[in-house]
Design a protein around this motif. Structure first.
Motif, mmCIF file in Angstrom:
data_model
loop_
_atom_site.group_PDB
_atom_site.id
_atom_site.type_symbol
_atom_site.label_atom_id
_atom_site.label_comp_id
_atom_site.label_asym_id
_atom_site.label_seq_id
_atom_site.Cartn_x
_atom_site.Cartn_y
_atom_site.Cartn_z
ATOM 1 N N ASP A 187 41.639 31.666 99.328
ATOM 2 C CA ASP A 187 40.283 31.045 99.257
ATOM 3 C C ASP A 187 39.995 30.003 100.426
ATOM 4 O O ASP A 187 40.727 29.185 100.674
ATOM 5 C CB ASP A 187 39.798 30.466 97.923
ATOM 6 C CG ASP A 187 39.152 31.370 96.850
ATOM 7 O OD1 ASP A 187 38.497 32.285 97.339
ATOM 8 O OD2 ASP A 187 39.386 31.054 95.715
ATOM 9 N N TYR A 197 32.526 36.826 100.466
ATOM 10 C CA TYR A 197 32.030 35.927 99.506
ATOM 11 C C TYR A 197 30.354 36.274 99.223
ATOM 12 O O TYR A 197 29.735 35.783 98.444
ATOM 13 C CB TYR A 197 32.081 34.409 99.847
ATOM 14 C CG TYR A 197 33.294 33.791 99.874
ATOM 15 C CD1 TYR A 197 34.031 33.628 98.774
ATOM 16 C CD2 TYR A 197 34.027 33.630 100.994
ATOM 17 C CE1 TYR A 197 35.442 32.999 98.824
ATOM 18 C CE2 TYR A 197 35.361 33.275 101.165
ATOM 19 C CZ TYR A 197 35.895 33.057 99.826
ATOM 20 O OH TYR A 197 37.291 32.469 99.898
ATOM 21 N N GLY A 255 27.413 33.289 99.029
ATOM 22 C CA GLY A 255 28.856 32.407 98.647
ATOM 23 C C GLY A 255 29.367 31.948 100.199
ATOM 24 O O GLY A 255 29.947 30.862 100.363
#
Ligand code: G6P
Length: 435
Positions: free
Chosen positions: A134, A164, A168
């Motif tokens: 991430d 994402y 995101g």
């Protein structure tokens, strides 16, 4: 009380030579502090550590915590002054193997850099490495138009949006750029990215103590309050225009004395490997500030004792056109005692109960003695410890010495017109409209 000290005893400069610089130093001091010198519109860094906007600092800390929570890796996209300062301090003040540490041991995400070259291999490999992590990214560019970070950001923006989704990605992209100009500002507004401002009156290579450096530095777990406190003490301490009482000005003066004697290469030396990028930051600071109008000291760097085994011969015995400035850290964070060995095949038992740092210090003393006997002037900047406070102060020490040194050299220490030359050629070759 311990402090940063400047040792000029092996600089091969006589006392009266320094005395003769006093008037020049005072003139340079006035040019800088009374905004009378060339590039006077870029001296916002001078009082910055004393006048930091508390709300901005809190925003930086808030987002640094958010990034830490949400990311296993953090990518800093920028080049030159838009990344070197952050990388310098992140590497200097953290674990030597910061990125390789486990997530529990590290105080923040692993930190990687992009947009500091145009290598497709590099970008490809970085994306490969980030695949199952991430991530958040911080794109930093004062102009917002520098080719290297712009290309990298284009690739990473697409990558983030794929990974994402558009919404995101928006939560994980941070922009640091001009307050209202440039493509990056426009994009930040359009996409709604969280953004930080590089003040108009602070040039890239003087910007490490703005959000440019502070956000990535804070993300790595470094205490930015301590960093700013060190710099802020530097503002007061290095203000005195009397050369006898200002080590920052003494460093500026001695560089000019040595330069005028034909010493046109300065090698910044350290005995700590994690100061390599600190030297890179220093090189840009002095190189871009002074290297103009066919003048300027070439700033180089070496890591000892590593480079004594490769460059040592040249420094000891080559052309006598160089001098050394060593950053000497008095006390290591940790030390290791050398033990006796029954067989003593390596014949190291004479070092029994000595520490590795003791050996490092003896290597330093032996090297300085050897190089000065080889007629290489040596300047030593002594720091009590490798910590936030002293490095904040050291950053300010070099920034101010650089501005003063540049004025003494008779150049504008705050512009970099020469850098445009390669860009123009490249744009023409690439067929950029208008070139
Ligand atoms: O922050 P940016 O506008 O992207 O500039 C990044 C760097 O590139 C330029 O070419 C300059 O020579 C540097 O002084 C600057 O730090």
């Amino acid at each position: 009380m311990s402090n940063i000290l400047l040792d000029l005893s092996l600089s091969m400069v006589k006392k009266d030579e320094m005395e003769n610089m006093k008037a020049f130093i005072q003139t340079a001091h006035r040019l800088l502090h009374e905004s009378l010198g060339a590039g006077k519109e870029f001296t916002g860094w001078l009082d910055l550590p004393n006048s930091y906007d508390e709300a901005e600092l809190n925003r930086i800390k808030y987002y640094a915590e958010k990034i830490k929570k949400e990311s296993q890796a953090f990518v800093v996209i920028g080049i030159g002054g838009s990344y070197l300062g952050a990388r310098a301090l992140i590497e200097a003040l953290n674990h030597n193997f910061y990125n390789e540490l486990s997530e529990e041991k590290r105080k923040g995400p692993a930190i990687y850099y992009a947009g500091n070259n145009i290598s497709s291999n590099y970008i490809w490999d970085l994306i490969d490495l980030l695949e199952d992590k991430d991530i958040s990214i911080n794109v930093i560019s004062k102009s917002g138009t520098t080719t290297e970070p712009a290309i990298a950001f284009r690739v990473f923006k697409e990558y983030m949006e794929k990974k994402y989704g558009k919404r995101g990605a928006r939560e994980r992209i941070y922009v640091t750029t001009d307050k209202d100009r440039g493509a990056l500002r426009e994009l930040a507004e359009m996409e709604g990215y969280a953004s930080f401002v590089i003040p108009d009156d602070i040039g890239g290579r003087y910007s490490v103590l703005t959000a440019v450096g502070l956000l990535p530095i804070a993300v790595s777990g470094i205490n930015i309050d301590e960093l700013l406190l060190g710099a802020s003490d530097g503002v007061d301490e290095y203000f005195n225009e009397d050369l006898d009482d200002n080590i920052c000005y003494q460093y500026a003066a001695i560089r000019n004395i040595l330069y005028n004697k034909g010493k046109d290469i300065e090698i910044l030396i350290s005995y700590e490997p994690n100061l390599q990028y600190f030297a890179e930051w220093w090189k840009q600071l002095f190189g871009e500030s002074e290297g103009k109008d066919n003048k300027g000291i070439f700033p180089a760097s070496a890591n000892f004792t590593t480079d004594l085994h490769s460059l040592g011969q040249l420094i000891q015995d080559g052309k006598r056109n160089l001098f050394e400035t060593t950053i000497h850290i008095e006390k290591p964070k940790k030390d290791i005692t050398i033990k006796a060995d029954d067989n003593n095949l390596d014949k190291l038992n004479y070092l029994e109960n000595k520490t590795i740092d003791f050996v490092n210090k003896k290597a330093f003393e032996g090297t300085v003695a050897a190089h000065t006997s080889g007629r290489v002037p040596n300047i030593v900047i002594k720091l009590p410890q490798l910590n936030e406070y002293y490095f904040g102060k050291l950053i300010y020490f070099f920034e101010k010495a650089c501005a003063i040194s540049g004025y003494m050299l008779g150049v504008n220490p705050f512009d970099q017109p020469g850098v445009e030359e390669y860009k123009r050629n490249m744009f023409k070759l690439l067929g950029k409209p208008g070139y």
